[in-house]
Design a protein around this motif. Structure first.
Motif, mmCIF file in Angstrom:
data_model
loop_
_atom_site.group_PDB
_atom_site.id
_atom_site.type_symbol
_atom_site.label_atom_id
_atom_site.label_comp_id
_atom_site.label_asym_id
_atom_site.label_seq_id
_atom_site.Cartn_x
_atom_site.Cartn_y
_atom_site.Cartn_z
ATOM 1 N N ALA A 44 8.544 -30.560 29.100
ATOM 2 C CA ALA A 44 7.780 -31.592 28.582
ATOM 3 C C ALA A 44 6.977 -32.094 29.746
ATOM 4 C CB ALA A 44 8.573 -32.611 28.247
ATOM 5 N N SER A 45 7.286 -31.803 31.093
ATOM 6 C CA SER A 45 6.246 -32.132 32.106
ATOM 7 C C SER A 45 6.314 -31.044 32.850
ATOM 8 C CB SER A 45 6.447 -33.185 32.808
ATOM 9 O OG SER A 45 7.835 -33.462 33.159
ATOM 10 N N ASN A 46 5.640 -30.815 34.060
ATOM 11 C CA ASN A 46 5.428 -29.680 35.140
ATOM 12 C C ASN A 46 6.765 -29.656 35.897
ATOM 13 O OD1 ASN A 46 2.886 -29.543 33.695
ATOM 14 N ND2 ASN A 46 1.828 -29.960 35.843
ATOM 15 N N GLY A 47 7.292 -28.634 35.842
ATOM 16 C CA GLY A 47 8.661 -28.490 36.934
ATOM 17 C C GLY A 47 9.319 -27.364 36.882
ATOM 18 N N ALA A 48 10.186 -27.176 37.702
ATOM 19 C CA ALA A 48 10.836 -25.770 37.938
ATOM 20 C C ALA A 48 11.914 -25.751 36.851
ATOM 21 C CB ALA A 48 11.427 -25.694 39.318
ATOM 22 N N PHE A 49 12.203 -24.589 36.559
ATOM 23 C CA PHE A 49 13.509 -24.336 35.410
ATOM 24 C C PHE A 49 14.491 -23.985 36.351
ATOM 25 C CE2 PHE A 49 15.671 -21.533 32.224
ATOM 26 C CZ PHE A 49 16.024 -22.549 31.387
ATOM 27 N N GLN A 50 15.689 -24.569 36.400
ATOM 28 C CA GLN A 50 16.925 -24.722 37.012
ATOM 29 C C GLN A 50 18.420 -24.453 36.354
ATOM 30 O OE1 GLN A 50 16.440 -28.505 38.612
ATOM 31 N NE2 GLN A 50 15.106 -27.921 40.444
ATOM 32 N N VAL A 51 19.317 -24.122 37.007
ATOM 33 C CA VAL A 51 20.495 -23.798 36.708
ATOM 34 C C VAL A 51 21.334 -24.479 37.476
ATOM 35 C CG1 VAL A 51 20.957 -21.548 37.694
ATOM 36 C CG2 VAL A 51 22.184 -22.277 35.331
ATOM 37 N N ASN A 52 22.676 -24.630 37.162
ATOM 38 C CA ASN A 52 23.950 -25.044 38.063
ATOM 39 C C ASN A 52 25.052 -25.063 37.249
ATOM 40 O OD1 ASN A 52 25.281 -26.205 40.202
ATOM 41 N ND2 ASN A 52 23.800 -27.880 40.745
ATOM 42 N N ALA A 92 21.665 -22.323 50.579
ATOM 43 C CA ALA A 92 22.541 -21.915 51.882
ATOM 44 C C ALA A 92 23.615 -23.069 51.821
ATOM 45 C CB ALA A 92 22.011 -22.026 53.052
ATOM 46 N N GLN A 93 24.714 -22.663 51.224
ATOM 47 C CA GLN A 93 26.051 -23.632 50.818
ATOM 48 C C GLN A 93 25.415 -24.975 50.180
ATOM 49 O OE1 GLN A 93 28.159 -21.065 50.825
ATOM 50 N NE2 GLN A 93 29.533 -22.399 51.802
ATOM 51 N N ASP A 94 24.711 -24.936 49.244
ATOM 52 C CA ASP A 94 24.109 -26.014 48.597
ATOM 53 C C ASP A 94 24.906 -26.248 47.191
ATOM 54 O OD1 ASP A 94 22.406 -27.920 47.608
ATOM 55 O OD2 ASP A 94 20.685 -27.050 48.729
ATOM 56 N N THR A 95 24.968 -27.650 47.042
ATOM 57 C CA THR A 95 25.511 -27.935 45.552
ATOM 58 C C THR A 95 24.329 -28.448 44.627
ATOM 59 O OG1 THR A 95 25.440 -30.295 46.361
ATOM 60 C CG2 THR A 95 27.614 -28.957 46.496
ATOM 61 N N GLY A 96 22.995 -28.227 45.233
ATOM 62 C CA GLY A 96 21.806 -28.671 44.132
ATOM 63 C C GLY A 96 21.581 -27.438 43.174
ATOM 64 N N GLY A 102 9.381 -20.995 38.461
ATOM 65 C CA GLY A 102 8.584 -22.213 38.827
ATOM 66 C C GLY A 102 8.391 -22.187 40.292
ATOM 67 N N GLY A 103 8.209 -23.310 40.425
ATOM 68 C CA GLY A 103 7.889 -24.434 41.253
ATOM 69 C C GLY A 103 7.208 -25.514 40.476
ATOM 70 N N SER A 104 6.349 -24.824 39.525
ATOM 71 C CA SER A 104 5.585 -25.707 38.560
ATOM 72 C C SER A 104 5.276 -24.885 37.202
ATOM 73 C CB SER A 104 4.382 -26.312 39.024
ATOM 74 O OG SER A 104 3.333 -25.215 39.406
ATOM 75 N N VAL A 105 6.344 -24.941 36.563
ATOM 76 C CA VAL A 105 5.918 -24.368 35.183
ATOM 77 C C VAL A 105 5.569 -25.343 34.493
ATOM 78 C CG1 VAL A 105 7.174 -23.385 33.042
ATOM 79 C CG2 VAL A 105 8.138 -22.848 35.158
ATOM 80 N N PHE A 168 14.782 -28.694 33.338
ATOM 81 C CA PHE A 168 13.791 -28.489 34.275
ATOM 82 C C PHE A 168 13.732 -29.795 35.187
ATOM 83 C CE2 PHE A 168 11.884 -25.906 30.594
ATOM 84 C CZ PHE A 168 10.970 -25.118 31.327
ATOM 85 N N SER A 169 13.076 -29.429 36.322
ATOM 86 C CA SER A 169 13.383 -30.471 37.473
ATOM 87 C C SER A 169 12.679 -31.718 37.385
ATOM 88 C CB SER A 169 12.658 -29.932 38.884
ATOM 89 O OG SER A 169 11.429 -29.607 38.519
ATOM 90 N N SER A 170 11.568 -31.635 36.425
ATOM 91 C CA SER A 170 11.009 -32.954 35.997
ATOM 92 C C SER A 170 10.748 -33.028 34.511
ATOM 93 C CB SER A 170 9.498 -32.810 36.683
ATOM 94 O OG SER A 170 8.853 -33.940 36.258
ATOM 95 N N GLY A 171 11.439 -34.037 33.854
ATOM 96 C CA GLY A 171 11.230 -34.038 32.559
ATOM 97 C C GLY A 171 12.109 -33.359 31.729
ATOM 98 N N ASN A 172 12.092 -33.499 30.404
ATOM 99 C CA ASN A 172 12.852 -32.910 29.413
ATOM 100 C C ASN A 172 12.446 -31.303 29.267
ATOM 101 O OD1 ASN A 172 14.360 -34.809 29.057
ATOM 102 N ND2 ASN A 172 13.382 -35.535 27.027
ATOM 103 N N THR A 173 13.366 -30.411 28.636
ATOM 104 C CA THR A 173 12.790 -29.184 27.873
ATOM 105 C C THR A 173 12.453 -29.654 26.526
ATOM 106 O OG1 THR A 173 14.464 -28.285 29.193
ATOM 107 C CG2 THR A 173 13.467 -26.898 27.335
ATOM 108 N N ASP A 174 11.070 -29.469 26.290
ATOM 109 C CA ASP A 174 10.566 -29.737 25.155
ATOM 110 C C ASP A 174 11.053 -28.805 23.883
ATOM 111 O OD1 ASP A 174 8.381 -31.175 23.416
ATOM 112 O OD2 ASP A 174 7.078 -29.360 23.514
ATOM 113 N N ALA A 175 11.092 -27.524 24.420
ATOM 114 C CA ALA A 175 11.342 -26.412 23.220
ATOM 115 C C ALA A 175 11.858 -25.234 23.908
ATOM 116 C CB ALA A 175 10.195 -25.885 22.500
ATOM 117 N N GLY A 176 12.816 -24.210 23.275
ATOM 118 C CA GLY A 176 13.192 -23.173 23.596
ATOM 119 C C GLY A 176 14.550 -22.839 23.058
ATOM 120 N N VAL A 177 15.089 -21.702 23.425
ATOM 121 C CA VAL A 177 16.316 -21.380 22.907
ATOM 122 C C VAL A 177 17.323 -20.665 23.989
ATOM 123 C CG1 VAL A 177 17.654 -19.742 21.372
ATOM 124 C CG2 VAL A 177 15.455 -20.919 20.614
ATOM 125 N N ILE A 178 18.419 -20.781 24.332
ATOM 126 C CA ILE A 178 19.241 -20.062 25.073
ATOM 127 C C ILE A 178 20.238 -19.603 24.515
ATOM 128 C CG2 ILE A 178 20.771 -20.352 27.378
ATOM 129 C CD1 ILE A 178 18.866 -22.709 28.124
#
Length: 184
Positions: A44-52, A92-96, A102-105, A168-178
């Motif tokens: 929905a806004s520029n950002g990186a796509f992420q997983v945890n 590096a041993q990070d919980t984030g 991205g960086g900026s999708v 996404f790191s900034s805002g919602n996921t506007d559309a897509g399928v997983i």
């Protein structure tokens, strides 16, 4: 690439202005390998796509991870290209969050992310859990470029991983399928 085993579709989630897309069922000891295919994820806004990852059925997504990655990109007009190590994909041993793309999708109609995440032996209570991500995205900066990013790492826990969250790191996921698959 993906393993040669049979793929069994376990779950499909479709994003529609979704803050997160979480899988908290179907990840158990039935399969030793799971694959998440993300298709045309659009922010929905520029950002990186992420997983945890989660070890408490999605109450918390804060599993300690170590990872490394590389990327390739090529500008539409041929003015620049790159194949190299990408520190932005390192943890590096990070919980984030683990960055997948991205960086900026960007949120233009031309932009989005497609690819997959492989998660190995998530139900083990003896070993850490390895994962691999591969993603392709399009950046509309001037001149536009396509970018392919690869990361691999491990969840440094001997607890069973039973939840996976994409966002996404900034805002919602506007559309897509997983789609979640078990590999036999």
């Amino acid at each position: 690439g993906l393993s040669g085993g049979a793929m069994t579709l376990l779950s499909t989630q479709t994003a529609s202005s979704s803050a997160t897309i979480s899988f908290t069922s179907g990840i158990d000891d039935t399969y030793d390998e799971y694959v998440f295919k993300f298709i045309n994820m659009h922010p929905a806004s520029n950002g990186a796509f992420q997983v945890n990852f989660s070890i408490d059925s999605g109450s918390n997504y804060n599993v300690t991870k170590t990872s490394a990655g590389f990327q390739a990109y090529h500008r539409e007009d041929g003015s620049a290209s790159l194949l190299g190590y990408a520190t932005s994909l390192d943890l590096a041993q990070d919980t984030g969050e683990q960055m997948i793309a991205g960086g900026s999708v960007v949120n233009s109609n031309d932009s989005g992310v497609s690819g997959y995440l492989q998660l190995f032996n998530p139900s083990s209570t003896t070993f850490v859990k390895h994962y691999i991500t591969v993603a392709n995205s399009f950046d509309t900066s001037s001149p536009p470029y396509t970018q392919n990013q690869f990361s691999s790492g491990y969840c440094n826990t001997t607890s069973a991983v039973d939840g996976v969250r994409f966002k996404f790191s900034s805002g919602n996921t506007d559309a897509g399928v997983i789609k979640l698959y078990g590999i036999s």
